[in-house]
Write a protein that holds these residues in place. Structure first.
Motif, short mmCIF file in Angstrom:
data_model
loop_
_atom_site.label_atom_id
_atom_site.label_comp_id
_atom_site.label_asym_id
_atom_site.label_seq_id
_atom_site.Cartn_x
_atom_site.Cartn_y
_atom_site.Cartn_z
N UNK A 1 -0.32 -32.42 43.43
CA UNK A 1 0.57 -31.38 42.92
C UNK A 1 0.01 -29.98 43.16
N UNK A 2 -1.26 -29.76 42.81
CA UNK A 2 -1.78 -28.40 42.94
C UNK A 2 -2.41 -28.13 44.30
N UNK A 3 -2.75 -29.18 45.06
CA UNK A 3 -3.35 -28.94 46.37
C UNK A 3 -2.31 -28.84 47.48
N UNK A 4 -1.16 -29.48 47.31
CA UNK A 4 -0.15 -29.50 48.37
C UNK A 4 1.20 -28.97 47.88
N UNK A 5 1.69 -29.50 46.76
CA UNK A 5 3.03 -29.16 46.30
C UNK A 5 3.13 -27.70 45.87
N UNK A 6 2.14 -27.22 45.11
CA UNK A 6 2.19 -25.83 44.64
C UNK A 6 2.19 -24.83 45.79
N UNK A 7 1.27 -24.91 46.78
CA UNK A 7 1.36 -23.98 47.92
C UNK A 7 2.67 -24.09 48.68
N UNK A 8 3.27 -25.29 48.68
CA UNK A 8 4.54 -25.46 49.39
C UNK A 8 5.69 -24.78 48.65
N UNK A 9 5.66 -24.82 47.31
CA UNK A 9 6.76 -24.28 46.53
C UNK A 9 6.68 -22.77 46.30
N UNK A 10 5.48 -22.20 46.37
CA UNK A 10 5.32 -20.76 46.11
C UNK A 10 6.26 -19.87 46.93
N UNK A 11 6.39 -20.10 48.26
CA UNK A 11 7.32 -19.25 49.03
C UNK A 11 8.76 -19.37 48.55
N UNK A 12 9.17 -20.57 48.16
CA UNK A 12 10.55 -20.76 47.69
C UNK A 12 10.77 -20.02 46.37
N UNK A 13 9.78 -20.07 45.50
CA UNK A 13 9.90 -19.40 44.21
C UNK A 13 10.06 -17.89 44.41
N UNK A 14 9.23 -17.31 45.28
CA UNK A 14 9.30 -15.87 45.49
C UNK A 14 10.53 -15.45 46.29
N UNK A 15 10.99 -16.29 47.21
CA UNK A 15 12.15 -15.91 48.01
C UNK A 15 13.45 -16.10 47.24
N UNK A 16 13.48 -17.05 46.31
CA UNK A 16 14.70 -17.31 45.56
C UNK A 16 14.83 -16.44 44.31
N UNK A 17 13.70 -16.11 43.69
CA UNK A 17 13.72 -15.38 42.43
C UNK A 17 13.46 -13.87 42.59
N UNK A 18 13.15 -13.44 43.79
CA UNK A 18 12.80 -12.04 44.00
C UNK A 18 13.76 -11.43 45.03
N UNK A 19 14.57 -10.46 44.60
CA UNK A 19 15.58 -9.87 45.49
C UNK A 19 14.94 -9.13 46.66
N UNK A 20 13.81 -8.45 46.42
CA UNK A 20 13.16 -7.69 47.49
C UNK A 20 12.67 -8.61 48.59
N UNK A 21 12.01 -9.71 48.20
CA UNK A 21 11.51 -10.67 49.20
C UNK A 21 12.67 -11.35 49.91
N UNK A 22 13.70 -11.70 49.16
CA UNK A 22 14.87 -12.34 49.76
C UNK A 22 15.51 -11.43 50.79
N UNK A 23 15.64 -10.13 50.44
CA UNK A 23 16.21 -9.18 51.39
C UNK A 23 15.34 -9.00 52.62
N UNK A 24 14.03 -8.92 52.42
CA UNK A 24 13.11 -8.75 53.55
C UNK A 24 13.14 -9.97 54.47
N UNK A 25 13.21 -11.16 53.89
CA UNK A 25 13.30 -12.38 54.70
C UNK A 25 14.60 -12.41 55.49
#
Length: 312
Positions: free
Chosen positions: A277-301
């Motif tokens: 969970x913390x060695x593989x799943x967490x690094x995998x989910x971090x980009x999704x969390x920031x891109x989905x919950x952050x308008x600035x990152x979503x817009x930049x992407x």
């Protein structure tokens, strides 16, 4: 005795998540997919932050560093696991194991420190807005990251030096899918008292202090938000913390899950499964969390992908 002392020529056996041969193709496909998603997702975050001038702020500077560290984090453990599954070989060389332990400790510690820096950044932005540009200057942000690298470079190196003083029996089995520090210490054939003392006296505080800093920062943030009269102001201020809180909860929640799993069940296999969970799943989910919950990152992407697709 002579065989035990020849540690520089020895190999360890990584038992992996399961010895069932029918599950190996499933594990290979699953971990290959998660590794690719983690690398590509975090790489997109880095490209979005570096290519968009609107994101050249301390918060996104730390986020891009977190994404880089997460790429290194998953690459430290998963590729070797995939090679072992594909070749049906559980061996990892003594040197290769030490290298894996060394870099795993560096990137796990940096993840911890970067999350603390991001919490401090939110604290200054919300509780000290008039002094934000002075406190969170580019020079200070770079200095924080560099100091973190230096700290974990030396702490990890000291652990490796202490491990080299241990003796290991031939064909030593590690009940994990990667070389993890505590597992290496457990399977040593010599006295490990100094290793455990160093682990708990120095390394444990490096995990406790950052978490304490995060909790302290958010307690101050909540206190400041409670004093705001405008409901809209409260929502806007706290919404900037949403993504970070989600990542912090995921990182520490999964880490706590691994600790409780190993403490309650005493099952090495269950502990290794929980550590996924913390060695593989967490690094995998971090980009999704920031891109989905952050308008600035979503817009930049969106703008980054549009440029890549040659949108008009």
């Amino acid at each position: 005795v002579e065989a035990e002392n020849q540690t520089k020529f020895s190999e360890f056996l990584l038992l992996g998540l399961s010895e069932d041969p029918e599950l190996q193709p499933l594990f290979f496909a699953l971990f290959l997919s998660m590794h690719l998603v983690a690398v590509l997702g975090n790489l997109l975050i880095i490209l979005a932050v570096t290519s968009d001038p609107h994101l050249h702020t301390p918060m996104y500077f730390f986020l891009s560093n977190l994404s880089f560290v997460d790429i290194c984090f998953v690459t430290t453990t998963v590729p070797k696991m995939l090679v072992n599954i594909q070749t049906q070989n559980k061996d990892i060389s003594y040197i290769g194991c030490l290298i894996q332990v060394y870099f795993f400790m560096i990137f796990a510690g940096l993840d911890n420190f970067l999350l603390t820096m991001m919490a401090y950044d939110r604290f200054v932005a919300i509780c000290r807005p008039l002094h934000y540009t002075v406190i969170m200057s580019p020079r200070f942000c770079v200095l924080l990251v560099l100091v973190s690298w230096v700290i974990f470079f030396w702490v990890s190196l000291l652990h490796i030096v202490l491990i080299t003083q241990l003796n290991f029996c031939t064909d030593t089995e590690i009940p994990h899918f990667f070389c993890e520090l505590t597992q290496i210490i457990k399977v040593a054939c010599s006295d490990t008292h100094i290793n455990y003392v160093f682990l708990y006296v120095l390394t444990a505080p490096l995990g406790v202090f950052p978490l304490s800093g995060i909790l302290l920062s958010y307690s101050q943030i909540v206190s400041s938000l409670m004093k705001m009269s405008s409901a809209g102001g409260k929502y806007k201020a706290f919404s900037t913390c949403g993504s970070h809180l989600s990542v912090v909860s995921l990182f520490y929640g999964t880490g706590l899950g691994v600790f409780l799993s190993s403490a309650v069940t005493h099952s090495s296999q269950r502990s290794s499964i929980a550590s996924v969970m913390y060695t593989v799943v967490t690094p995998m989910l971090n980009p999704f969390i920031y891109s989905l919950r952050n308008k600035d990152v979503k817009g930049a992407l969106g703008r980054l992908l549009c440029r890549a697709a040659f949108c008009p």
